[in-house]
Design a protein around this motif. Sequence first.
Motif, PDB file in Angstrom:
ATOM      1  N   VAL A  64       0.815  -1.254   0.067  1.00 50.56           N
ATOM      2  CA  VAL A  64      -0.031   0.159  -0.058  1.00 50.56           C
ATOM      3  C   VAL A  64       0.843   1.304  -0.102  1.00 50.56           C
ATOM      4  O   VAL A  64       1.488   1.519   1.002  1.00 50.56           O
ATOM      5  N   ALA A  65       1.061   1.822  -1.004  1.00 57.08           N
ATOM      6  CA  ALA A  65       1.886   3.219  -1.326  1.00 57.08           C
ATOM      7  C   ALA A  65       0.964   4.218  -1.107  1.00 57.08           C
ATOM      8  O   ALA A  65      -0.153   4.640  -1.727  1.00 57.08           O
ATOM      9  N   MET A  66       1.430   5.343   0.022  1.00 53.20           N
ATOM     10  CA  MET A  66       0.721   6.462   0.207  1.00 53.20           C
ATOM     11  C   MET A  66       1.368   7.474   0.069  1.00 53.20           C
ATOM     12  O   MET A  66       2.650   7.792   0.507  1.00 53.20           O
ATOM     13  N   GLU A  67       0.903   8.850  -0.381  1.00 54.99           N
ATOM     14  CA  GLU A  67       1.503   9.876  -0.483  1.00 54.99           C
ATOM     15  C   GLU A  67       1.060  10.434   0.949  1.00 54.99           C
ATOM     16  O   GLU A  67       0.032  10.481   1.431  1.00 54.99           O
ATOM     17  N   GLY A  68       2.024  11.337   1.602  1.00 53.35           N
ATOM     18  CA  GLY A  68       1.776  11.933   2.803  1.00 53.35           C
ATOM     19  C   GLY A  68       1.549  10.938   4.093  1.00 53.35           C
ATOM     20  O   GLY A  68       0.877  11.201   5.000  1.00 53.35           O
ATOM     21  N   THR A  69       2.480  10.103   4.234  1.00 52.05           N
ATOM     22  CA  THR A  69       2.270   9.191   5.694  1.00 52.05           C
ATOM     23  C   THR A  69       2.557   9.851   6.625  1.00 52.05           C
ATOM     24  O   THR A  69       1.876   9.562   7.922  1.00 52.05           O
ATOM     25  N   SER A  70       3.197  10.941   6.640  1.00 52.93           N
ATOM     26  CA  SER A  70       3.462  11.806   7.856  1.00 52.93           C
ATOM     27  C   SER A  70       2.748  12.888   8.056  1.00 52.93           C
ATOM     28  O   SER A  70       2.917  13.572   9.084  1.00 52.93           O
ATOM     29  N   SER A  71       1.724  13.380   7.206  1.00 58.62           N
ATOM     30  CA  SER A  71       0.937  14.461   7.469  1.00 58.62           C
ATOM     31  C   SER A  71      -0.486  14.047   7.376  1.00 58.62           C
ATOM     32  O   SER A  71      -1.186  13.361   8.350  1.00 58.62           O
ATOM     33  N   TYR A  72      -1.189  14.451   6.158  1.00 59.93           N
ATOM     34  CA  TYR A  72      -2.815  13.784   6.042  1.00 59.93           C
ATOM     35  C   TYR A  72      -2.940  12.481   6.268  1.00 59.93           C
ATOM     36  O   TYR A  72      -3.941  12.115   6.546  1.00 59.93           O
ATOM     37  N   GLY A  73      -2.097  11.493   5.884  1.00 54.00           N
ATOM     38  CA  GLY A  73      -2.154  10.149   5.829  1.00 54.00           C
ATOM     39  C   GLY A  73      -1.774   9.801   7.298  1.00 54.00           C
ATOM     40  O   GLY A  73      -1.662   8.357   7.178  1.00 54.00           O
ATOM     41  N   ALA A  74      -1.317  10.269   8.110  1.00 51.75           N
ATOM     42  CA  ALA A  74      -0.666   9.610   9.257  1.00 51.75           C
ATOM     43  C   ALA A  74      -1.462   8.706   9.965  1.00 51.75           C
ATOM     44  O   ALA A  74      -1.254   7.608  10.508  1.00 51.75           O
ATOM     45  N   ARG A  88       3.905   1.628   2.463  1.00 54.73           N
ATOM     46  CA  ARG A  88       5.000   2.500   2.077  1.00 54.73           C
ATOM     47  C   ARG A  88       4.906   3.722   1.729  1.00 54.73           C
ATOM     48  O   ARG A  88       3.558   4.101   1.573  1.00 54.73           O
ATOM     49  N   GLU A  89       5.673   4.573   1.754  1.00 58.00           N
ATOM     50  CA  GLU A  89       5.631   6.090   1.384  1.00 58.00           C
ATOM     51  C   GLU A  89       5.748   6.076   0.013  1.00 58.00           C
ATOM     52  O   GLU A  89       6.790   5.731  -0.617  1.00 58.00           O
ATOM     53  N   ALA A  90       4.910   6.655  -0.817  1.00 54.83           N
ATOM     54  CA  ALA A  90       5.045   6.896  -2.229  1.00 54.83           C
ATOM     55  C   ALA A  90       5.802   8.373  -2.506  1.00 54.83           C
ATOM     56  O   ALA A  90       5.102   9.493  -2.188  1.00 54.83           O
ATOM     57  N   LEU A  91       6.815   8.203  -2.914  1.00 51.39           N
ATOM     58  CA  LEU A  91       7.472   9.639  -3.093  1.00 51.39           C
ATOM     59  C   LEU A  91       7.044  10.404  -4.454  1.00 51.39           C
ATOM     60  O   LEU A  91       6.842   9.841  -5.242  1.00 51.39           O
ATOM     61  N   SER A  92       6.555  11.541  -4.073  1.00 53.13           N
ATOM     62  CA  SER A  92       5.854  12.396  -5.076  1.00 53.13           C
ATOM     63  C   SER A  92       6.897  12.749  -6.146  1.00 53.13           C
ATOM     64  O   SER A  92       8.122  13.130  -5.706  1.00 53.13           O
ATOM     65  N   PRO A  93       6.732  12.670  -7.544  1.00 51.27           N
ATOM     66  CA  PRO A  93       7.505  13.021  -8.448  1.00 51.27           C
ATOM     67  C   PRO A  93       7.394  14.535  -8.547  1.00 51.27           C
ATOM     68  O   PRO A  93       6.541  15.156  -8.053  1.00 51.27           O
ATOM     69  N   ALA A  94       8.464  15.017  -9.256  1.00 51.61           N
ATOM     70  CA  ALA A  94       8.449  16.370  -9.583  1.00 51.61           C
ATOM     71  C   ALA A  94       7.383  17.109 -10.184  1.00 51.61           C
ATOM     72  O   ALA A  94       6.806  16.182 -10.996  1.00 51.61           O
ATOM     73  N   ARG A  95       7.028  18.273  -9.979  1.00 53.02           N
ATOM     74  CA  ARG A  95       5.545  18.622 -10.444  1.00 53.02           C
ATOM     75  C   ARG A  95       5.630  18.705 -11.917  1.00 53.02           C
ATOM     76  O   ARG A  95       4.725  18.162 -12.515  1.00 53.02           O
ATOM     77  N   MET A  96       6.761  18.820 -12.649  1.00 53.49           N
ATOM     78  CA  MET A  96       6.699  18.859 -14.186  1.00 53.49           C
ATOM     79  C   MET A  96       6.552  17.470 -14.496  1.00 53.49           C
ATOM     80  O   MET A  96       6.156  16.995 -15.452  1.00 53.49           O
ATOM     81  N   GLN A  97       7.062  16.382 -13.759  1.00 57.25           N
ATOM     82  CA  GLN A  97       6.991  15.091 -14.427  1.00 57.25           C
ATOM     83  C   GLN A  97       5.256  14.504 -13.785  1.00 57.25           C
ATOM     84  O   GLN A  97       4.819  13.494 -14.350  1.00 57.25           O
ATOM     85  N   GLY A 125       9.442   4.798  -0.078  1.00 60.84           N
ATOM     86  CA  GLY A 125      10.288   4.893   1.118  1.00 60.84           C
ATOM     87  C   GLY A 125       9.601   4.221   2.393  1.00 60.84           C
ATOM     88  O   GLY A 125       8.274   3.654   2.148  1.00 60.84           O
ATOM     89  N   THR A 126      10.160   4.274   3.463  1.00 58.54           N
ATOM     90  CA  THR A 126       9.665   3.682   4.820  1.00 58.54           C
ATOM     91  C   THR A 126       9.025   4.687   5.449  1.00 58.54           C
ATOM     92  O   THR A 126       9.275   5.856   5.534  1.00 58.54           O
ATOM     93  N   PRO A 127       7.720   4.611   5.810  1.00 59.31           N
ATOM     94  CA  PRO A 127       6.947   5.733   6.759  1.00 59.31           C
ATOM     95  C   PRO A 127       7.662   6.220   7.903  1.00 59.31           C
ATOM     96  O   PRO A 127       8.306   5.169   8.310  1.00 59.31           O
ATOM     97  N   LYS A 128       7.558   6.974   8.432  1.00 58.87           N
ATOM     98  CA  LYS A 128       8.153   7.413   9.841  1.00 58.87           C
ATOM     99  C   LYS A 128       7.274   7.126  10.856  1.00 58.87           C
ATOM    100  O   LYS A 128       6.174   6.970  10.778  1.00 58.87           O
TER     101      LYS A 128
END
Length: 151
Positions: A64-74, A88-97, A125-128
């Motif tokens: 389960v890959a999540m964006e924002g595991t330390s903020s809104y998804g904590a 797992r923490e889904a690392l956000s791509p650069a805005r242009m990508q 990544g590994t969530p905090k």
Amino acid sequence: MQNESTPGARGPVFCGVDTHADSHWLCVLDWRGRKVLSRQFPADAAGYEALAGAIAAAGEPACVAMEGTSSYGAGLTRHLASLGMPVREALSPARMQRRRPGQGKCDESDAERAARAAMSGSRLGTPKSQDGWVDGVRCMLAARSGVLALL
């Protein structure tokens, strides 16, 4: 808004979650990369239960890959981890990508992007844990700054 695709896939599934303050968008892919589920859930305890139930109904979560595991998804991160789901923490791509010029942000496509990252195993990544010494220091500094504001 809810969008559901092919229901009832069995076997390992790969999940992506785009988190926000009020709601979380879930995308579930089967082992072939076909979209099994794409749906929005409220960001509260009932929504966490419903989201976890939707994952379990789709199949065995391989990741389960999540964006924002330390903020809104904590809160959701803690809930899914307590159920034994591999978060797992889904690392956000650069805005242009992430987006083409002239197109706005789409939570559904961000969740699908996270699910595809879960499937490929890349940009994860590994969530905090949020229970270590760093968070203790953060709480202490917040308390100290509150006390200084009273003086």
